[in-house]
Design a protein around this motif. Structure first.
Motif, PDB file in Angstrom:
ATOM      1  N   TRP A  22       0.829  -1.204   0.000  1.00  0.00           N
ATOM      2  CA  TRP A  22       0.000   0.000   0.000  1.00  0.00           C
ATOM      3  C   TRP A  22       0.863   1.255   0.000  1.00  0.00           C
ATOM      4  CZ3 TRP A  22      -3.968  -1.340   4.428  1.00  0.00           C
ATOM      5  CH2 TRP A  22      -4.718  -2.452   4.046  1.00  0.00           C
ATOM      6  N   ASN A  23       0.310   2.349  -0.459  1.00  0.00           N
ATOM      7  CA  ASN A  23       0.958   3.671  -0.460  1.00  0.00           C
ATOM      8  C   ASN A  23       2.321   3.660  -1.151  1.00  0.00           C
ATOM      9  OD1 ASN A  23      -1.195   4.851   1.012  1.00  0.00           O
ATOM     10  ND2 ASN A  23      -0.346   4.015   2.895  1.00  0.00           N
ATOM     11  N   ASN A  24       2.395   2.949  -2.281  1.00  0.00           N
ATOM     12  CA  ASN A  24       3.603   2.892  -3.109  1.00  0.00           C
ATOM     13  C   ASN A  24       4.813   2.311  -2.389  1.00  0.00           C
ATOM     14  OD1 ASN A  24       2.297   4.063  -5.401  1.00  0.00           O
ATOM     15  ND2 ASN A  24       2.452   6.040  -4.373  1.00  0.00           N
ATOM     16  N   LEU A  25       4.585   1.449  -1.417  1.00  0.00           N
ATOM     17  CA  LEU A  25       5.665   0.776  -0.711  1.00  0.00           C
ATOM     18  C   LEU A  25       6.377  -0.168  -1.680  1.00  0.00           C
ATOM     19  CD1 LEU A  25       6.782   0.364   2.235  1.00  0.00           C
ATOM     20  CD2 LEU A  25       5.253  -1.605   2.371  1.00  0.00           C
ATOM     21  N   THR A  26       7.681  -0.148  -1.692  1.00  0.00           N
ATOM     22  CA  THR A  26       8.423  -1.055  -2.566  1.00  0.00           C
ATOM     23  C   THR A  26       8.466  -2.442  -1.946  1.00  0.00           C
ATOM     24  OG1 THR A  26      10.572  -0.641  -1.550  1.00  0.00           O
ATOM     25  CG2 THR A  26       9.908   0.836  -3.361  1.00  0.00           C
ATOM     26  N   LEU A  27       8.700  -3.434  -2.771  1.00  0.00           N
ATOM     27  CA  LEU A  27       8.802  -4.801  -2.272  1.00  0.00           C
ATOM     28  C   LEU A  27       9.971  -4.921  -1.289  1.00  0.00           C
ATOM     29  CD1 LEU A  27       7.851  -7.711  -2.234  1.00  0.00           C
ATOM     30  CD2 LEU A  27       9.211  -8.111  -4.297  1.00  0.00           C
ATOM     31  N   GLU A  28      11.075  -4.282  -1.580  1.00  0.00           N
ATOM     32  CA  GLU A  28      12.225  -4.324  -0.685  1.00  0.00           C
ATOM     33  C   GLU A  28      11.887  -3.703   0.675  1.00  0.00           C
ATOM     34  OE1 GLU A  28      15.652  -5.417   0.888  1.00  0.00           O
ATOM     35  OE2 GLU A  28      14.975  -6.032  -1.096  1.00  0.00           O
ATOM     36  N   SER A  29      11.192  -2.577   0.664  1.00  0.00           N
ATOM     37  CA  SER A  29      10.793  -1.932   1.922  1.00  0.00           C
ATOM     38  C   SER A  29       9.820  -2.815   2.699  1.00  0.00           C
ATOM     39  CB  SER A  29      10.158  -0.572   1.657  1.00  0.00           C
ATOM     40  OG  SER A  29      11.109   0.310   1.125  1.00  0.00           O
ATOM     41  N   ALA A  30       8.906  -3.472   1.997  1.00  0.00           N
ATOM     42  CA  ALA A  30       7.958  -4.382   2.645  1.00  0.00           C
ATOM     43  C   ALA A  30       8.699  -5.550   3.289  1.00  0.00           C
ATOM     44  CB  ALA A  30       6.936  -4.889   1.641  1.00  0.00           C
ATOM     45  N   ARG A  31       9.698  -6.083   2.604  1.00  0.00           N
ATOM     46  CA  ARG A  31      10.487  -7.191   3.150  1.00  0.00           C
ATOM     47  C   ARG A  31      11.242  -6.756   4.405  1.00  0.00           C
ATOM     48  NH1 ARG A  31      13.400 -10.997  -0.954  1.00  0.00           N
ATOM     49  NH2 ARG A  31      12.749 -12.422   0.667  1.00  0.00           N
ATOM     50  N   GLU A  82      10.450  -4.250   6.450  1.00  0.00           N
ATOM     51  CA  GLU A  82       9.504  -4.002   7.538  1.00  0.00           C
ATOM     52  C   GLU A  82       9.004  -5.316   8.134  1.00  0.00           C
ATOM     53  OE1 GLU A  82       5.282  -1.744   8.419  1.00  0.00           O
ATOM     54  OE2 GLU A  82       6.483  -1.067   6.717  1.00  0.00           O
ATOM     55  N   LEU A  83       8.750  -6.294   7.296  1.00  0.00           N
ATOM     56  CA  LEU A  83       8.301  -7.593   7.797  1.00  0.00           C
ATOM     57  C   LEU A  83       9.357  -8.213   8.713  1.00  0.00           C
ATOM     58  CD1 LEU A  83       6.048  -9.776   7.600  1.00  0.00           C
ATOM     59  CD2 LEU A  83       7.464 -10.854   5.859  1.00  0.00           C
ATOM     60  N   LYS A  84      10.601  -8.173   8.306  1.00  0.00           N
ATOM     61  CA  LYS A  84      11.688  -8.733   9.123  1.00  0.00           C
ATOM     62  C   LYS A  84      11.840  -7.958  10.428  1.00  0.00           C
ATOM     63  CE  LYS A  84      14.464 -10.422   5.282  1.00  0.00           C
ATOM     64  NZ  LYS A  84      15.711 -10.221   4.517  1.00  0.00           N
ATOM     65  N   LYS A  85      11.724  -6.651  10.368  1.00  0.00           N
ATOM     66  CA  LYS A  85      11.963  -5.825  11.534  1.00  0.00           C
ATOM     67  C   LYS A  85      10.841  -5.901  12.569  1.00  0.00           C
ATOM     68  CE  LYS A  85      13.175  -1.086  12.806  1.00  0.00           C
ATOM     69  NZ  LYS A  85      13.437   0.249  12.309  1.00  0.00           N
ATOM     70  N   TYR A  86       9.586  -5.873  12.122  1.00  0.00           N
ATOM     71  CA  TYR A  86       8.467  -5.738  13.045  1.00  0.00           C
ATOM     72  C   TYR A  86       7.596  -6.979  13.197  1.00  0.00           C
ATOM     73  CZ  TYR A  86       9.511  -0.762  12.825  1.00  0.00           C
ATOM     74  OH  TYR A  86      10.134   0.438  12.893  1.00  0.00           O
TER      75      TYR A  86
END
Length: 71
Positions: free
Chosen positions: A55-64, A66-70
């Protein structure tokens, strides 16, 4: 048509989608503000929809990241 890509295993498969109700958001619990979860059809992990659908133009790398971090 969903634009889901699992940020954990990079699969496009969806097993289930769930909408959940939440209580008050808790800054110490990143899951406390999640209202939609997609279960990956490949790795079976529960993925917050905002990450799986980027969502909100999140890149796949950023999503990965964030998933690992949180989650």
């Amino acid at each position: 048509m969903s634009n889901f890509i699992c940020p954990s295993c990079l699969s496009y498969k969806i097993l289930t989608e769930k909408f959940i109700s939440i209580g008050l958001p808790n800054n110490n619990d990143p899951w406390s503000s999640i209202t939609q979860i997609i279960q990956c059809g490949n790795c079976k992990k529960n993925i917050p929809a905002h990450l799986g659908e980027r969502w909100n133009n999140l890149t796949l790398e950023s999503a990965r990241e964030e998933l690992k971090k949180y989650y």
